[in-house]
Design a protein around this motif. Sequence first.
Motif, PDB file in Angstrom:
ATOM      1  N   ASP A 197     -59.417  43.933  15.387  1.00  0.00           N
ATOM      2  CA  ASP A 197     -58.099  44.451  15.761  1.00  0.00           C
ATOM      3  C   ASP A 197     -56.995  43.972  14.827  1.00  0.00           C
ATOM      4  N   THR A 215     -54.549  51.681   6.987  1.00  0.00           N
ATOM      5  CA  THR A 215     -54.352  51.037   8.289  1.00  0.00           C
ATOM      6  C   THR A 215     -55.647  50.404   8.787  1.00  0.00           C
ATOM      7  N   ALA A 249     -61.492  58.181  16.450  1.00  0.00           N
ATOM      8  CA  ALA A 249     -60.919  56.871  16.748  1.00  0.00           C
ATOM      9  C   ALA A 249     -60.646  56.134  15.443  1.00  0.00           C
ATOM     10  N   LYS A 254     -66.604  57.622  21.450  1.00  0.00           N
ATOM     11  CA  LYS A 254     -65.630  57.744  20.375  1.00  0.00           C
ATOM     12  C   LYS A 254     -66.268  58.361  19.138  1.00  0.00           C
ATOM     13  N   GLY A 291     -49.499  57.194  14.305  1.00  0.00           N
ATOM     14  CA  GLY A 291     -50.390  57.374  15.447  1.00  0.00           C
ATOM     15  C   GLY A 291     -51.339  56.201  15.615  1.00  0.00           C
ATOM     16  N   PRO A 292     -52.198  56.254  16.636  1.00  0.00           N
ATOM     17  CA  PRO A 292     -53.085  55.129  16.934  1.00  0.00           C
ATOM     18  C   PRO A 292     -54.374  55.099  16.120  1.00  0.00           C
ATOM     19  N   VAL A 293     -54.672  56.188  15.408  1.00  0.00           N
ATOM     20  CA  VAL A 293     -55.949  56.265  14.686  1.00  0.00           C
ATOM     21  C   VAL A 293     -55.844  55.525  13.360  1.00  0.00           C
ATOM     22  N   ARG A 294     -56.735  54.572  13.157  1.00  0.00           N
ATOM     23  CA  ARG A 294     -56.736  53.814  11.901  1.00  0.00           C
ATOM     24  C   ARG A 294     -57.583  54.544  10.856  1.00  0.00           C
TER      25      ARG A 294
END
Length: 213
Positions: A202, A115, A63, A2, A157-160
């Motif tokens: 998480d 995020t 990531a 990642k 999206g999933p990227v913090r």
Amino acid sequence: MKTILLTGFEPFGGESINPSWEVARALDGEQIGDARVVARCLPCVFGAALSSLKQSLREHPPALVLALGQAGGRSDLSLERVAINIDDARIADNAGRQPIDEPVVEGAAAAYFSTLPIKAMMAGLREAGFPAGISQTAGTFVCNHVFYGLQHFLRGGPVRSGFMHIPLLPEQAAHLPGQASMALKTMVDGVRLALALAMRVDVDVRQSGGSIS
């Protein structure tokens, strides 16, 4: 492996150094958990900073993203909570631009939240002995401009992603009586830990904290 994208800024406002880039480049190439840090220096210029950021996101799909910025007057590692859709520059950027009351992105959301698990990051930094806090304002200069653009690019999206302000270096503060500063090694170690916490947490913790500064 990642990728963690870590950005800093070039010097601005007559300075010859910017701690945000010194910290970022010190961590470039390091492995943190199962991710490798890729550091990029952004121009301290409205518009151009976002173009450079977008290019970095394309070239190094991350990531996680943490943008760093210099904040004179602050004494801790300040995790920013919210970016607002406004450019309102007290001084000109490095290209001589000084937007007043202009949106970062025309017609977009008024604000975006970080995020990143900022409370857990703050708690972990403090537990390790680093001065750290939650800030409710990233200002209205190029730091906020980049923070807002980053959150806008990655929205949904999933990227913090998020932003951290760091203090001046001692050599910058030496000619400013009473100005807070922090050693480069302390900031590098603190940002390294912050990234590790962000990668492994998480769900953020619930605790009070934060200030207006």
